[in-house]
Structure formats: C-alpha cells, structure tokens
Design an enzyme around this catalytic site. Structure first.
Site, PDB file in Angstrom:
ATOM      1  N   GLN A 189       4.736   0.453  10.639  1.00 14.72           N
ATOM      2  CA  GLN A 189       3.935  -0.763  10.440  1.00 14.72           C
ATOM      3  C   GLN A 189       4.580  -2.001  11.066  1.00 14.72           C
ATOM      4  O   GLN A 189       3.910  -2.999  11.289  1.00 14.72           O
ATOM      5  CB  GLN A 189       3.700  -1.020   8.943  1.00 14.72           C
ATOM      6  CG  GLN A 189       2.757  -0.008   8.313  1.00 14.72           C
ATOM      7  CD  GLN A 189       2.508  -0.335   6.858  1.00 14.72           C
ATOM      8  OE1 GLN A 189       3.303   0.020   6.003  1.00 14.72           O
ATOM      9  NE2 GLN A 189       1.425  -1.029   6.587  1.00 14.72           N
ATOM     10  N   HIS A 193       0.840   7.109   0.232  1.00 14.46           N
ATOM     11  CA  HIS A 193       0.300   6.184   1.232  1.00 14.46           C
ATOM     12  C   HIS A 193       1.340   5.930   2.334  1.00 14.46           C
ATOM     13  O   HIS A 193       1.024   5.999   3.529  1.00 14.46           O
ATOM     14  CB  HIS A 193      -0.095   4.873   0.531  1.00 14.46           C
ATOM     15  CG  HIS A 193      -0.620   3.817   1.437  1.00 14.46           C
ATOM     16  ND1 HIS A 193      -1.943   3.415   1.433  1.00 14.46           N
ATOM     17  CD2 HIS A 193      -0.007   3.069   2.372  1.00 14.46           C
ATOM     18  CE1 HIS A 193      -2.103   2.470   2.346  1.00 14.46           C
ATOM     19  NE2 HIS A 193      -0.942   2.231   2.927  1.00 14.46           N
ATOM     20  N   GLU A 194       2.586   5.673   1.926  1.00 14.87           N
ATOM     21  CA  GLU A 194       3.640   5.383   2.916  1.00 14.87           C
ATOM     22  C   GLU A 194       4.013   6.637   3.704  1.00 14.87           C
ATOM     23  O   GLU A 194       4.285   6.559   4.906  1.00 14.87           O
ATOM     24  CB  GLU A 194       4.878   4.781   2.236  1.00 14.87           C
ATOM     25  CG  GLU A 194       4.643   3.478   1.475  1.00 14.87           C
ATOM     26  CD  GLU A 194       3.818   2.445   2.231  1.00 14.87           C
ATOM     27  OE1 GLU A 194       3.937   2.360   3.475  1.00 14.87           O
ATOM     28  OE2 GLU A 194       3.042   1.715   1.589  1.00 14.87           O
ATOM     29  N   GLY A 228       4.520  -1.508  -0.677  1.00 17.76           N
ATOM     30  CA  GLY A 228       5.181  -0.521   0.165  1.00 17.76           C
ATOM     31  C   GLY A 228       5.022  -0.864   1.628  1.00 17.76           C
ATOM     32  O   GLY A 228       4.096  -1.595   1.999  1.00 17.76           O
ATOM     33  N   HIS A 248       1.742   7.081   6.533  1.00 16.10           N
ATOM     34  CA  HIS A 248       2.085   6.236   7.687  1.00 16.10           C
ATOM     35  C   HIS A 248       3.062   6.945   8.621  1.00 16.10           C
ATOM     36  O   HIS A 248       2.979   6.791   9.838  1.00 16.10           O
ATOM     37  CB  HIS A 248       2.718   4.916   7.227  1.00 16.10           C
ATOM     38  CG  HIS A 248       1.730   3.855   6.850  1.00 16.10           C
ATOM     39  ND1 HIS A 248       0.776   3.379   7.721  1.00 16.10           N
ATOM     40  CD2 HIS A 248       1.557   3.147   5.704  1.00 16.10           C
ATOM     41  CE1 HIS A 248       0.054   2.435   7.125  1.00 16.10           C
ATOM     42  NE2 HIS A 248       0.499   2.281   5.887  1.00 16.10           N
ATOM     43  N   CYS A 289      -4.206  -1.620   2.458  1.00 18.54           N
ATOM     44  CA  CYS A 289      -3.045  -1.429   3.335  1.00 18.54           C
ATOM     45  C   CYS A 289      -2.779  -2.726   4.077  1.00 18.54           C
ATOM     46  O   CYS A 289      -3.705  -3.381   4.535  1.00 18.54           O
ATOM     47  CB  CYS A 289      -3.350  -0.306   4.317  1.00 18.54           C
ATOM     48  SG  CYS A 289      -2.038  -0.023   5.524  1.00 18.54           S
ATOM     49  N   LEU A 290      -1.498  -3.076   4.202  1.00 22.05           N
ATOM     50  CA  LEU A 290      -1.136  -4.308   4.921  1.00 22.05           C
ATOM     51  C   LEU A 290      -1.555  -4.239   6.387  1.00 22.05           C
ATOM     52  O   LEU A 290      -1.722  -5.275   7.022  1.00 22.05           O
ATOM     53  CB  LEU A 290       0.379  -4.556   4.821  1.00 22.05           C
ATOM     54  CG  LEU A 290       0.917  -4.820   3.406  1.00 22.05           C
ATOM     55  CD1 LEU A 290       2.434  -4.919   3.421  1.00 22.05           C
ATOM     56  CD2 LEU A 290       0.304  -6.097   2.821  1.00 22.05           C
TER      57      LEU A 290
HETATM   58 ZN   LIG Z   1      -0.369   1.051   4.505  1.00 24.00          ZN
END
Ligand SMILES: [Zn+2]
Length: 169
Positions: A50, A134-135, A45, A138, A92-93
């Site tokens: 991000q 999670h997204e 995701g 963000h 998380c990225l």
């Molecule tokens: Zn993330």
C-alpha cells in the site's frame, strides 16, 4: 515519515509481494513509516504494497493507537489456521470512500516474524481476525473489492474508473 498510500488501480497493489530476506535498517525504517502512516490515516492495518513496497510486511492495530500493546508487526506472515464465518462491513485505505460487506473466516491464527526477527504467533477473532485477513490479501495482490461478486463489485469499479478519468482518484 508518513508515506503516500497507493490507491486501487496502482500496479503494486494488484501484484503478489515478495518475502523479506532479512530485517535490515531499511526494513526497520519501512516498518516505522508504515506504523506512522497507518495511525495518520487513520486505519487499523496497513500492508507494505500500500506504500508502494512489494514486500510481505503488515502492521495492525485495531485500537487505532489507544492501546500501546495492540500494535502488531508481521514480517513474512502465514496463516496457521482459519475457521468460522463473519459478515461485516469493510473498507480500505487504498479504496477511500467505499465499503461493502465482505465474508471472511471469523477466527485466524497468524504466524510470522516480529519486527526484531523473532518468530511469533497470534490468535485472533472478530475484527482482529478480519484485519489479519484483509492485510494478508494485500500481500497476495488482492483488495476487498476483488472479494465482492457481480453487481456490488462492478458498481465500485465503475465509480473508481469514473473518478480516475476525472482526475479525482
Ligand atoms: Zn486495505
């Protein structure tokens, strides 16, 4: 185009994102870039903040690109319903190299527009429900680290500060 992914500490990640007014060519391009960036990472995701764009757009594919029907794009998403509890390891990225157990609802129903501007609603359990949440976090300027309590959170934040000071973040 693959866009650089911002890391914990960058202001855009810690501020709420704005709704998308209309799905223009620029927004279409942004969505294409987000999908490409997510697959390249690879991740399941990605949210627009991000990649430094403070807009309410997320892309999710828990199959990592293996299932052509698994890719979902939500513009201006909102939760319709959430329930249950799951405890799973999460990363998380934007927080590379760290993960932790995060408590989240086990089920979620998300509604929003798809990439062509049509209303859609998806029901998710397990990993997909976790990815949605999670997204969505963000879009509200929240990272999984912010959902941790006490020493668990402190340890990660301290290590990130150390890496930042060393120029390795
Ligand atoms: Zn993330």
């Amino acid at each position: 185009m693959i866009r650089p992914i911002l890391k914990y500490g960058d202001a855009t990640l810690h501020e709420p994102a704005r709704p998308v007014a209309s799905i223009s060519m620029e927004i279409q391009q942004l969505i294409d870039d987000m999908v490409q960036t997510m697959y390249a990472a690879p991740g399941i995701g990605l949210a627009a903040p991000q990649v430094g764009v403070p807009l309410r757009i997320i892309v999710v594919d828990v199959s990592l690109g293996h299932d052509p029907n698994a890719l979902m794009t939500f513009v201006n998403p909102e939760f319709v319903e959430r329930g249950g509890v799951q405890h799973e390891d999460e990363g998380c990225l934007s927080v590379p190299g760290f993960n932790a157990t995060v408590v989240r609802p086990a089920r979620a129903i998300l509604k929003g527009l798809d990439r062509s501007g049509q209303p859609q609603q998806k029901e998710a359990i397990g990993l997909l429900a976790r990815a949605f949440q999670h997204e969505m976090d963000h879009l509200d300027g929240m990272l999984f680290v912010d959902r941790l309590r006490g020493i668990k959170r402190e340890l990660i934040v301290r290590k990130i500060r150390k890496l930042t000071r060393a120029g390795k973040w």
